[in-house]
Design a protein around this motif. Structure first.
Motif, short mmCIF file in Angstrom:
data_model
loop_
_atom_site.label_atom_id
_atom_site.label_comp_id
_atom_site.label_asym_id
_atom_site.label_seq_id
_atom_site.Cartn_x
_atom_site.Cartn_y
_atom_site.Cartn_z
N LEU A 128 -2.19 -1.06 -4.19
CA LEU A 128 -1.98 0.35 -4.52
C LEU A 128 -0.51 0.72 -4.44
O LEU A 128 0.04 1.40 -5.32
N LEU A 129 0.17 0.27 -3.39
CA LEU A 129 1.58 0.65 -3.18
C LEU A 129 2.54 -0.10 -4.09
O LEU A 129 3.68 0.36 -4.29
N GLY A 139 2.23 9.97 -2.79
CA GLY A 139 1.37 10.27 -1.65
C GLY A 139 0.01 10.75 -2.09
O GLY A 139 -1.00 10.45 -1.43
N GLN A 140 -0.06 11.48 -3.20
CA GLN A 140 -1.34 11.99 -3.69
C GLN A 140 -2.29 10.84 -4.03
O GLN A 140 -3.49 10.91 -3.71
N GLN A 141 -1.78 9.79 -4.65
CA GLN A 141 -2.62 8.64 -4.97
C GLN A 141 -3.17 7.99 -3.70
O GLN A 141 -4.30 7.50 -3.69
N VAL A 142 -2.38 7.98 -2.64
CA VAL A 142 -2.84 7.39 -1.38
C VAL A 142 -3.96 8.22 -0.76
O VAL A 142 -5.00 7.68 -0.38
N ALA A 162 -7.11 14.05 5.06
CA ALA A 162 -5.88 13.43 4.56
C ALA A 162 -5.05 14.46 3.81
O ALA A 162 -5.60 15.28 3.06
N ARG A 163 -3.75 14.41 4.01
CA ARG A 163 -2.86 15.31 3.28
C ARG A 163 -1.51 14.63 3.06
O ARG A 163 -1.17 13.65 3.74
N PHE A 222 5.39 11.99 2.52
CA PHE A 222 4.72 11.67 3.77
C PHE A 222 3.22 11.77 3.59
O PHE A 222 2.72 12.60 2.82
N VAL A 223 2.51 10.92 4.30
CA VAL A 223 1.04 10.90 4.25
C VAL A 223 0.52 10.95 5.67
O VAL A 223 1.00 10.20 6.53
N ARG A 224 -0.45 11.81 5.91
CA ARG A 224 -1.08 11.91 7.22
C ARG A 224 -2.59 11.82 7.05
O ARG A 224 -3.17 12.55 6.25
#
Length: 309
Positions: free
Chosen positions: A12-13, A20-23, A35-36, A49-51
């Motif tokens: 994916l990466l 980040g949206q795809q993650v 997830a945001r 950033f992804v949380r």
């Protein structure tokens, strides 16, 4: 096992247009998972950033008392485009953190709900700058160090694992992953026995650790040498932090491509997942609090080492 999740995140990466949206779309339909993503702009570019919050059965989010574990994927960037094509070695921290999140999320959906909450944070930048460094070049970040640490903060965590590629040095000469001593408010404490036990069980081999110095646990930007940024999260929290280093026998630049080893990352992910299980159940401690209080009584606080220059 965690190899499938590692490969899924890796593929994916490995995309010049990853966001980040795809993650976070991977986690949209996972029960008890939130997830945001948010974008942060810097002088050298932007990053997402992804949380991911994995909600436990008895964690704070549910009104319970089980402790919260924080997991930080540490890196400058996952790619150095256009200078380098593909994922760089520095991406290991992001891959491992997100693969850990995916494994924990899938466990929730299959009925294996952790007792405590787990919060995973990393960032996604496929076109970060590089940084000249001795003995090999590192990846730089599109944002400054203070902004990075502020966006990684997990205020509710009671312990943190910081995962980072740690291959550009002559200190850690082991292929796989290794653990740092526990760091808490300026003190370098003994390596946690529970973490060594879990590492032995998940790897099937003797545990591997690496040395750190006082310089390594001070904030970046103070003009002193750091092994790398793996313990920068310890400069901004009062809770214990342990580094999980993805490492190699040879010197590998952080900006090298084709230098990530999926099986090694998957082994680290397996370790992180098992720590998350045990930490929430109260069977894994990062430090001996009584001994820490004894150090404070004898020698006083060392929190001044967390002060930003």
């Amino acid at each position: 096992m965690s190899l499938r999740q590692t490969l899924q995140i890796f593929e994916l990466l490995d995309d010049a247009f990853i966001s980040g949206q795809q993650v976070i779309e991977l986690f949209e339909h996972c029960p008890r998972v939130r997830a945001r993503t948010w974008q942060v702009d810097g002088a050298r570019g932007t990053t997402d950033f992804v949380r991911i919050d994995v909600i436990g059965s008895n964690g704070k989010e549910a009104g319970g008392l089980a402790p919260t574990l924080g997991i930080i994927g540490r890196l400058g960037g996952i790619g150095a485009r256009p200078a380098r094509l593909g994922l760089v070695s520095d991406a290991d921290g992001a891959i491992a953190a997100l693969a850990s999140a995916l494994k924990l999320a899938e466990m929730q959906g299959k009925g294996d709900v952790l007792a405590g909450d787990v919060t995973i944070i990393t960032h996604i930048c496929p076109d970060a700058p590089t940084l000249p460094r001795t003995p090999v070049d590192f990846m730089d970040a599109p944002i400054d160090d203070v902004t990075m640490v502020d966006n990684e903060a997990i205020a509710q965590a009671e312990a943190i694992l910081s995962i980072d590629a740690t291959k550009g040095n002559r200190i850690l000469n082991h292929k796989g992953y290794a653990l740092s001593p526990t760091v808490k408010q300026g003190y370098i404490l003994r390596v946690a026995e529970d973490l060594l036990r879990i590492m032995e069980a998940t790897s099937g081999r003797a545990p591997v650790t690496f040395p750190i110095t006082t310089q390594d646990i001070t904030p970046y930007g103070n003009g002193v040498y750091h092994l790398n940024s793996i313990l920068q999260p310890s400069t901004a929290t009062p809770v214990p932090v342990v580094g999980v280093a993805l490492c190699s026998e040879s010197l590998v630049p952080g900006c090298a491509t084709g230098a990530s080893h999926e099986v090694d990352i998957a082994l680290a992910v397996k370790f992180v997942v098992e720590v998350a299980k045990e930490f929430g159940h109260g069977t894994c401690r990062f430090h001996d609090e009584d001994e820490y209080q004894r150090l404070l009584a004898l020698y006083g606080s060392l929190a001044t080492l967390q002060k930003r220059a």
